[in-house]
Write an enzyme that holds these catalytic residues in place. Structure first.
Site, PDB file in Angstrom:
ATOM      1  N   LYS A 179       0.853  -1.185   0.000  1.00  0.00           N
ATOM      2  CA  LYS A 179       0.000   0.000   0.000  1.00  0.00           C
ATOM      3  C   LYS A 179       0.890   1.236   0.000  1.00  0.00           C
ATOM      4  O   LYS A 179       1.686   1.438   0.911  1.00  0.00           O
ATOM      5  CB  LYS A 179      -0.896  -0.016   1.234  1.00  0.00           C
ATOM      6  CG  LYS A 179      -1.802   1.189   1.326  1.00  0.00           C
ATOM      7  CD  LYS A 179      -2.864   0.994   2.373  1.00  0.00           C
ATOM      8  CE  LYS A 179      -3.704   2.237   2.519  1.00  0.00           C
ATOM      9  NZ  LYS A 179      -4.711   2.093   3.564  1.00  0.00           N
TER      10      LYS A 179
ATOM     11  N   ARG B 243     -10.858   9.636   1.903  1.00  0.00           N
ATOM     12  CA  ARG B 243     -10.762  10.271   3.222  1.00  0.00           C
ATOM     13  C   ARG B 243     -11.920  11.234   3.432  1.00  0.00           C
ATOM     14  O   ARG B 243     -12.407  11.394   4.552  1.00  0.00           O
ATOM     15  CB  ARG B 243      -9.396  10.943   3.393  1.00  0.00           C
ATOM     16  CG  ARG B 243      -8.280   9.898   3.450  1.00  0.00           C
ATOM     17  CD  ARG B 243      -6.881  10.492   3.582  1.00  0.00           C
ATOM     18  NE  ARG B 243      -5.873   9.465   3.343  1.00  0.00           N
ATOM     19  CZ  ARG B 243      -4.582   9.712   3.106  1.00  0.00           C
ATOM     20  NH1 ARG B 243      -4.145  10.955   3.088  1.00  0.00           N
ATOM     21  NH2 ARG B 243      -3.751   8.712   2.900  1.00  0.00           N
TER      22      ARG B 243
ATOM     23  N   LYS C 257       1.033   9.973   5.692  1.00  0.00           N
ATOM     24  CA  LYS C 257       1.147   8.579   6.141  1.00  0.00           C
ATOM     25  C   LYS C 257       2.454   7.941   5.683  1.00  0.00           C
ATOM     26  O   LYS C 257       2.564   6.716   5.611  1.00  0.00           O
ATOM     27  CB  LYS C 257      -0.073   7.791   5.647  1.00  0.00           C
ATOM     28  CG  LYS C 257      -1.412   8.327   6.177  1.00  0.00           C
ATOM     29  CD  LYS C 257      -2.587   7.374   5.943  1.00  0.00           C
ATOM     30  CE  LYS C 257      -3.882   7.923   6.547  1.00  0.00           C
ATOM     31  NZ  LYS C 257      -5.023   6.973   6.398  1.00  0.00           N
TER      32      LYS C 257
ATOM     33  N   GLU D  33       7.345  -6.800   1.325  1.00  0.00           N
ATOM     34  CA  GLU D  33       6.101  -6.651   2.096  1.00  0.00           C
ATOM     35  C   GLU D  33       5.160  -7.832   1.850  1.00  0.00           C
ATOM     36  O   GLU D  33       4.584  -8.390   2.784  1.00  0.00           O
ATOM     37  CB  GLU D  33       5.379  -5.349   1.707  1.00  0.00           C
ATOM     38  CG  GLU D  33       5.961  -4.093   2.313  1.00  0.00           C
ATOM     39  CD  GLU D  33       5.534  -3.897   3.774  1.00  0.00           C
ATOM     40  OE1 GLU D  33       4.829  -4.769   4.320  1.00  0.00           O
ATOM     41  OE2 GLU D  33       5.921  -2.880   4.366  1.00  0.00           O
TER      42      GLU D  33
ATOM     43  N   LYS E 207      -2.187  -1.503  -3.893  1.00  0.00           N
ATOM     44  CA  LYS E 207      -3.055  -0.326  -3.823  1.00  0.00           C
ATOM     45  C   LYS E 207      -2.219   0.937  -3.879  1.00  0.00           C
ATOM     46  O   LYS E 207      -1.236   0.998  -3.142  1.00  0.00           O
ATOM     47  CB  LYS E 207      -3.818  -0.409  -2.503  1.00  0.00           C
ATOM     48  CG  LYS E 207      -4.677   0.769  -2.193  1.00  0.00           C
ATOM     49  CD  LYS E 207      -5.394   0.530  -0.907  1.00  0.00           C
ATOM     50  CE  LYS E 207      -6.162   1.790  -0.581  1.00  0.00           C
ATOM     51  NZ  LYS E 207      -6.456   1.898   0.794  1.00  0.00           N
TER      52      LYS E 207
HETATM   53  C1  PBG Z   1      -7.607   3.246   5.387  1.00  0.00           C
HETATM   54  C2  PBG Z   1      -7.888   3.028   3.948  1.00  0.00           C
HETATM   55  C3  PBG Z   1      -7.688   3.938   2.915  1.00  0.00           C
HETATM   56  C4  PBG Z   1      -8.243   3.360   1.782  1.00  0.00           C
HETATM   57  C5  PBG Z   1      -8.736   2.107   2.130  1.00  0.00           C
HETATM   58  N1  PBG Z   1      -8.496   1.906   3.476  1.00  0.00           N
HETATM   59  C6  PBG Z   1      -7.140   5.320   2.908  1.00  0.00           C
HETATM   60  C7  PBG Z   1      -5.853   5.648   3.499  1.00  0.00           C
HETATM   61  O1  PBG Z   1      -4.995   4.783   3.743  1.00  0.00           O
HETATM   62  O2  PBG Z   1      -5.659   6.823   3.760  1.00  0.00           O
HETATM   63  C8  PBG Z   1      -8.289   4.035   0.439  1.00  0.00           C
HETATM   64  C9  PBG Z   1      -9.356   3.595  -0.474  1.00  0.00           C
HETATM   65  C10 PBG Z   1      -9.656   4.553  -1.564  1.00  0.00           C
HETATM   66  O3  PBG Z   1      -8.997   5.603  -1.748  1.00  0.00           O
HETATM   67  O4  PBG Z   1     -10.605   4.261  -2.299  1.00  0.00           O
HETATM   68  N2  PBG Z   1      -6.586   2.584   5.948  1.00  0.00           N
END
Ligand code: PBG
Length: 333
Positions: A202, A212, A225, A241, A256
């Site tokens: 991720k 968000r 983050k 990972e 992702k």
């Molecule tokens: C939270 C999470 C996020 C997404 C899925 N779970 C956002 C982030 O890490 O800030 C993003 C999904 C999307 O943008 O459609 N941990």
């Protein structure tokens, strides 16, 4: 053995493109509704819907409306939904305790779906950001995101989610060691069949912005983050990972965001041969949907072409906000 090809004119690649039936016959990759996971956002209340401005066409839904959509998903042949909560800011705390409330929005919605549509898979995130007054996926002290303290919280969250009936835990927090902790907690409590789809790879991405907004974390988030999500410049690290998460007991792995990282999908799939998924995230959806709504792209065509690209890159499935639209298109074809 080196394949040998005749030169033109013995070889005319266009021969195999001359009619729909032969194009169907030689097609290498297929996309079906069974490849799709449909993410949805849950709000409090009854028979309510709140459009998300940065995700045109997507709304937050109350639990009863989520159940309706889960039924629709089943009718369309979509095997799984992913649920995310819009948590009342008053319930957000530095310890993110709402994450393991058995009656929080996602646990309530999971129980309702499992009762109404038992054959629908339910995937829930394991991460603290929708519940954390700091907006981070982990517990924050003096501006530092604490790894091991967060693991204890994630364990409690995962147990509450399993008790609510979730089929797949989706650790999306990027803390080190979380897959092992969740797997051990599931084994210890009789939830050995609960699956883990790890958000193994991720990236710290700007494409999560609309999500968000959707879960109401944008306002709360302080800083970025980057101390836990990956640097978009790295791909060897993606393999490390994914390897760690598989060794710790992940059943499936995810990359992702999606489309900007298809090279990573391919590397991860080739390296491990594990069930591999991509999350076509909110920002990707917003870009595509924005262009469709402006009349700049043909929506039906671009949605299917985009999702096919994930299959071609080696993914076994895709989390996409276009799941229902794509499944409807695939049913007509
Ligand atoms: C939270 C999470 C996020 C997404 C899925 N779970 C956002 C982030 O890490 O800030 C993003 C999904 C999307 O943008 O459609 N941990």
């Amino acid at each position: 053995m080196q394949p040998r090809f005749a030169p033109f004119p013995a070889a005319r690649p266009r021969r195999l493109r001359q009619a729909p039936w032969v194009r169907d016959l030689v097609r290498e990759t297929v996309l079906t509704p069974a490849d799709l996971i449909w993410p949805m956002f849950v709000i409090d209340g009854v028979n309510g819907e709140e459009p998300i401005p940065s995700m045109p066409g997507v709304s937050r839904l109350t639990v009863d409306r989520i159940v309706e959509q889960a039924r629709r998903a089943a009718d369309l042949g979509i095997p799984c939904v992913a649920l995310f909560p819009y948590t009342d800011p008053a319930k957000k705390t530095p310890g993110a305790e709402e994450a393991w409330n058995p009656d929080n929005l996602v646990n309530t919605a999971t129980r309702a779906i499992k009762q109404a549509v038992p054959n629908m898979g339910v995937l829930l995130d394991v991460a603290l950001d929708p519940y954390n007054s700091d907006g981070h996926d982990g517990i924050v002290r003096d501006g530092v995101i604490l790894n091991d303290e967060t693991l204890a919280a994630l364990e409690k969250q995962a147990i509450a989610q399993a008790e609510a009936g979730c089929d797949i835990q989706g650790p999306s927090d990027m803390m080190d060691g979380r897959v092992g902790v969740i797997r051990a907690a599931m084994e210890a409590r009789g939830f050995q069949d609960v699956m883990i789809m790890s958000y193994a790879v991720k990236y710290a991405s700007a494409y999560y912005g609309p999500f968000r907004d959707a879960v109401g974390a944008s306002g709360a988030l302080k800083g970025d983050k980057k101390t836990y999500q990956m640097d978009p410049a790295n791909t060897d690290e993606a393999l490390r990972e994914a390897a760690m998460d598989l060794e710790e007991g992940a059943d499936m792995i995810m990359v992702k965001p999606g489309m900007p990282y298809l090279d990573v999908c391919r590397r991860v799939k080739d390296a491990f041969g594990a069930p591999t998924y991509a999350y076509q995230v909110s920002g990707e959806y917003a870009m595509i949907e924005g262009a469709i709504r402006a009349g700049w792209l043909d929506g039906d065509k671009v949605v299917l072409e985009t999702l096919m690209a994930f299959k071609r890159a080696g993914c076994d499935g895709i989390l996409t906000y276009h799941a229902a639209r794509a499944a409807e298109l695939l049913a007509i074809k």
